[in-house]
Design an enzyme around this catalytic site. Structure first.
Site, PDB file in Angstrom:
ATOM      1  N   GLU A 123       1.052  -1.259   0.076  1.00 10.09           N
ATOM      2  CA  GLU A 123      -0.008   0.114  -0.195  1.00 10.09           C
ATOM      3  C   GLU A 123       0.874   1.206   0.068  1.00 10.09           C
ATOM      4  O   GLU A 123       2.017   1.178   0.655  1.00 10.09           O
ATOM      5  CB  GLU A 123      -1.026   0.027   1.336  1.00 10.09           C
ATOM      6  CG  GLU A 123      -0.413  -0.048   2.571  1.00 10.09           C
ATOM      7  CD  GLU A 123      -0.312   1.508   3.101  1.00 10.09           C
ATOM      8  OE1 GLU A 123      -0.765   2.536   1.945  1.00 10.09           O
ATOM      9  OE2 GLU A 123       0.467   1.746   4.156  1.00 10.09           O
ATOM     10  N   ARG A 158      -5.821   0.009   3.327  1.00  4.14           N
ATOM     11  CA  ARG A 158      -5.423   0.321   2.187  1.00  4.14           C
ATOM     12  C   ARG A 158      -4.624  -0.946   1.487  1.00  4.14           C
ATOM     13  O   ARG A 158      -4.367  -0.897   0.107  1.00  4.14           O
ATOM     14  CB  ARG A 158      -4.516   1.672   2.217  1.00  4.14           C
ATOM     15  CG  ARG A 158      -5.083   2.741   2.443  1.00  4.14           C
ATOM     16  CD  ARG A 158      -4.160   4.055   2.277  1.00  4.14           C
ATOM     17  NE  ARG A 158      -2.963   3.808   3.031  1.00  4.14           N
ATOM     18  CZ  ARG A 158      -2.868   4.478   4.337  1.00  4.14           C
ATOM     19  NH1 ARG A 158      -4.031   5.064   4.779  1.00  4.14           N
ATOM     20  NH2 ARG A 158      -1.945   4.379   5.034  1.00  4.14           N
ATOM     21  N   SER A 195       9.190   5.783   4.376  1.00  2.00           N
ATOM     22  CA  SER A 195       8.383   6.831   4.571  1.00  2.00           C
ATOM     23  C   SER A 195       9.326   8.134   4.409  1.00  2.00           C
ATOM     24  O   SER A 195      10.220   8.013   4.954  1.00  2.00           O
ATOM     25  CB  SER A 195       8.077   6.749   6.201  1.00  2.00           C
ATOM     26  OG  SER A 195       7.245   7.964   6.394  1.00  2.00           O
ATOM     27  N   PHE A 282       3.658  16.897  12.253  1.00  2.00           N
ATOM     28  CA  PHE A 282       3.224  16.888  10.883  1.00  2.00           C
ATOM     29  C   PHE A 282       1.883  17.395  10.943  1.00  2.00           C
ATOM     30  O   PHE A 282       1.523  18.059   9.812  1.00  2.00           O
ATOM     31  CB  PHE A 282       3.413  15.574  10.202  1.00  2.00           C
ATOM     32  CG  PHE A 282       4.813  14.957   9.824  1.00  2.00           C
ATOM     33  CD1 PHE A 282       5.461  15.857   8.626  1.00  2.00           C
ATOM     34  CD2 PHE A 282       5.594  14.360  10.339  1.00  2.00           C
ATOM     35  CE1 PHE A 282       6.518  15.570   8.055  1.00  2.00           C
ATOM     36  CE2 PHE A 282       6.858  13.863   9.789  1.00  2.00           C
ATOM     37  CZ  PHE A 282       7.412  14.512   8.677  1.00  2.00           C
ATOM     38  N   HIS A 299       4.362   7.423   1.890  1.00  2.00           N
ATOM     39  CA  HIS A 299       5.005   6.028   2.332  1.00  2.00           C
ATOM     40  C   HIS A 299       4.523   4.918   1.551  1.00  2.00           C
ATOM     41  O   HIS A 299       3.401   4.936   0.870  1.00  2.00           O
ATOM     42  CB  HIS A 299       4.718   5.912   4.064  1.00  2.00           C
ATOM     43  CG  HIS A 299       3.443   5.476   4.324  1.00  2.00           C
ATOM     44  ND1 HIS A 299       2.800   5.523   5.288  1.00  2.00           N
ATOM     45  CD2 HIS A 299       2.663   4.397   3.704  1.00  2.00           C
ATOM     46  CE1 HIS A 299       1.800   4.662   5.516  1.00  2.00           C
ATOM     47  NE2 HIS A 299       1.600   4.006   4.717  1.00  2.00           N
TER      48      HIS A 299
END
Length: 328
Positions: A123, A158, A195, A282, A299
């Site tokens: 994913e 995902r 990531s 973030f 990521h």
């Protein structure tokens, strides 16, 4: 199987995924590393630049990228990662050009780490639908905004196979010495995450906020995983600076780490103090700059069966990569 109750219909920030061609069933992610005995990286960079030339020959990866880091032992290491959309193409290229990387009498340490995840156990997520990174560079197209993000459990939702399976690990990595190098025979369910951050387009207040408020929290978390990650299921973590064509440092970075399984990665992301601080930093960045934010985040996560992993280390110290998984 989901870790969430319901996904929000409209996440706070738009995110996207990469859509590979429908004919792609399995990809290859291959990391080749050259390790110095000190923090310098002159010989390592030269070796990796020669590997890059080999990767640019017919049958090479659809995308490649150079990076550099200094590991927990103070050893400067240069990496080159290549992405293939065909395992058969990788096997042909590797037999011709890659297998010698960890053979012979190299003056410094060399290693190769290869995983071949099914697209159903892969994913990706991106904060922008432009300039996708990693495996996303080979995507046929980016998706529109997706709703499976911004809540705990989104990563699992995902990944197609993870919706119905825990994808739990089993067994334990074991060492095998072959032709003067150590190979790590892996366990079932190893998890890889890469990531990354691209701050090259930021300026003014946004650049200052990232460098002063966000990056220090990110670095602290990456140092924790590098130095103490084994206690929570992280075998190895590298926080690297992406390099340009001639080995110059670019304003991009990424962390890539090997985990016992995806559940251990989820556990760190959900509740460990270091990731809580990263996530908070973030989030504060995106809230402050909103649609004007130029920071790009992404990521990619893969869960890989035992038979689709390969790790080989020659003249590397015992704390390198998956060699840490066989210590003690």
């Amino acid at each position: 199987m989901s870790n969430s109750t319901t996904a929000r219909e409209r996440p706070e920030f738009d995110s996207y995924t990469g859509r590979l061609d429908a004919d792609v069933r399995q990809v290859v992610m291959a990391y080749f590393g050259a390790q110095e005995a000190s923090a310098e990286a002159g010989t390592a960079l030269g070796d990796v630049l020669r590997m890059r030339a080999l990767m640019r020959r017919p049958g090479g990866p659809g995308h490649l990228e150079l990076s550099r880091y200094v590991d927990q032992a103070g050893c400067g290491t240069v990496l080159i990662v290549g992405y293939w959309l065909s395992p058969e193409a990788f096997d042909s290229w590797y037999a011709a050009h890659g297998a010698s990387w960890t053979s012979g009498e190299a003056a410094i340490g060399h290693f190769v780490e290869v995983v071949r995840p099914s697209v159903r156990r892969l994913e990706t997520i991106y904060s922008s639908n432009r300039d996708l990174q990693g495996i996303g560079t080979l995507a046929e197209r980016p998706s529109g905004p997706i709703i499976e993000h911004g809540y705990w459990g989104g990563m699992r939702e995902r990944m197609p196979d993870a919706r119905d399976s825990r994808l739990a690990s089993s067994g334990a990595p074991e060492p095998v010495v072959r032709d003067g190098a150590t190979e790590v025979v892996p366990h079932e369910g190893l998890c890889l995450i890469r990531s990354g951050q691209d701050f090259s387009s930021t300026d003014g207040a946004e650049r200052a906020f990232y460098l002063e408020q966000v990056e220090p929290q990110l670095r602290a978390g990456m140092d924790f995983l590098r130095d103490e990650g084994r206690s929570i299921g992280c075998f190895a973590n590298r926080y690297v600076s992406v390099l340009g064509e001639e080995g110059e440092r670019r304003e991009k970075s990424y962390a890539m780490s090997w985990w016992n399984d995806m559940a251990d990665l989820e556990g760190w992301a959900r509740s460990h103090r270091t990731h809580v601080r990263i996530f908070g930093a973030f989030t504060a960045h995106m809230k402050r700059f909103g649609d004007d934010a130029r920071l790009r985040l992404y990521h990619e996560v893969a869960v890989v069966p035992r038979e689709h992993q390969f790790f080989r280390y020659s003249r590397c110290h015992e704390g390198t990569g998956m060699l840490r998984a066989i210590q003690d």
